[in-house]
Design a protein around this motif. Structure first.
Motif, PDB file in Angstrom:
ATOM      1  N   SER A  34       4.161  44.449 -23.527  1.00 15.72           N
ATOM      2  CA  SER A  34       2.668  44.533 -23.863  1.00 15.72           C
ATOM      3  C   SER A  34       2.032  44.923 -22.546  1.00 15.72           C
ATOM      4  N   LYS A  49       2.748  48.872 -21.820  1.00 18.45           N
ATOM      5  CA  LYS A  49       2.298  49.723 -22.576  1.00 18.45           C
ATOM      6  C   LYS A  49       0.695  49.820 -22.340  1.00 18.45           C
ATOM      7  N   ALA A  50       0.129  48.838 -22.082  1.00 18.72           N
ATOM      8  CA  ALA A  50      -1.299  48.873 -21.586  1.00 18.72           C
ATOM      9  C   ALA A  50      -1.386  49.715 -20.222  1.00 18.72           C
ATOM     10  N   TRP A  89       0.506  51.871 -19.172  1.00 17.96           N
ATOM     11  CA  TRP A  89       1.035  53.199 -19.450  1.00 17.96           C
ATOM     12  C   TRP A  89      -0.249  54.129 -20.016  1.00 17.96           C
ATOM     13  N   ASN A  90      -0.817  53.287 -20.752  1.00 19.99           N
ATOM     14  CA  ASN A  90      -1.966  54.095 -21.584  1.00 19.99           C
ATOM     15  C   ASN A  90      -3.124  54.244 -20.488  1.00 19.99           C
ATOM     16  N   GLU A  91      -3.194  53.293 -19.381  1.00 20.91           N
ATOM     17  CA  GLU A  91      -4.189  53.573 -18.412  1.00 20.91           C
ATOM     18  C   GLU A  91      -3.928  54.682 -17.467  1.00 20.91           C
ATOM     19  N   CYS A  92      -2.568  54.630 -17.009  1.00 23.01           N
ATOM     20  CA  CYS A  92      -2.049  55.828 -16.014  1.00 23.01           C
ATOM     21  C   CYS A  92      -1.991  57.031 -16.721  1.00 23.01           C
ATOM     22  N   MET A  93      -1.953  57.291 -18.108  1.00 18.97           N
ATOM     23  CA  MET A  93      -2.075  58.561 -18.708  1.00 18.97           C
ATOM     24  C   MET A  93      -3.150  58.960 -19.170  1.00 18.97           C
ATOM     25  N   SER A  94      -4.375  58.119 -19.073  1.00 20.06           N
ATOM     26  CA  SER A  94      -5.864  58.387 -19.339  1.00 20.06           C
ATOM     27  C   SER A  94      -6.398  58.498 -17.885  1.00 20.06           C
TER      28      SER A  94
END
Length: 158
Positions: free
Chosen positions: A132, A135-136, A138-143
């Protein structure tokens, strides 16, 4: 011994040469441990493919001999627009973010449970507990990339 032959048009030869160049580029940055003999076989084949490509009139202007290693490679201007370079860049980028996220999640888990407990966890347990967080992250880095990443150095190291 019957040698297989392959009939390629110029574009197919160019594509094959780019594939060979991509393999050599990967080998230049990372090679599997304990696989040196296999790497050498692939390297030899890639060099052979690039030499054959150099003999193709439509490809020859985009290639030159590397005097240090004695085999042909694509010239820098060609590489700047080559499809395989885009593939390599995307691969490197993906690996970077994946490794960063995994390491940050593991570091966070280690800080949460302590080094001793962390070292006793199996790889599967670590992966499950980090999922988890990964995932969090990853979303932060992609954003946001690393814009909001903070390193907290001890006072003696800053």
């Amino acid at each position: 011994m019957n040698k297989p032959s392959l009939q390629l048009n110029d574009q197919e030869m160019r594509d094959l040469a780019e594939m060979a160049a991509m393999v050599l580029a990967l080998f230049g940055t990372a090679t599997p441990e304990n696989q040196q003999a296999r790497v050498e076989q692939w390297h030899k084949l890639c060099v052979k493919i690039l030499g054959t490509a150099k003999a193709t009139p439509s490809i020859a202007p985009d290639m030159e001999m590397n005097p240090d290693c004695g085999y042909y490679f694509f010239k820098r201007p060609y590489l700047e627009k080559a499809f395989f370079e885009d593939c390599l860049d995307e691969f490197r980028d993906s690996i970077f973010w994946s490794e960063l996220v995994t390491r940050l999640a593991e570091q966070s888990l280690m800080e949460t449970v302590g080094e001793d407990t962390f070292s006793r966890l199996t790889e599967d347990q670590r992966r499950t507990r980090c999922a988890s967080m990964e995932k969090a992250l990853w979303n932060e880095c992609m954003s946001h990339g690393i814009d909001r990443l903070v390193f907290m150095l001890p006072p003696e190291e800053s």
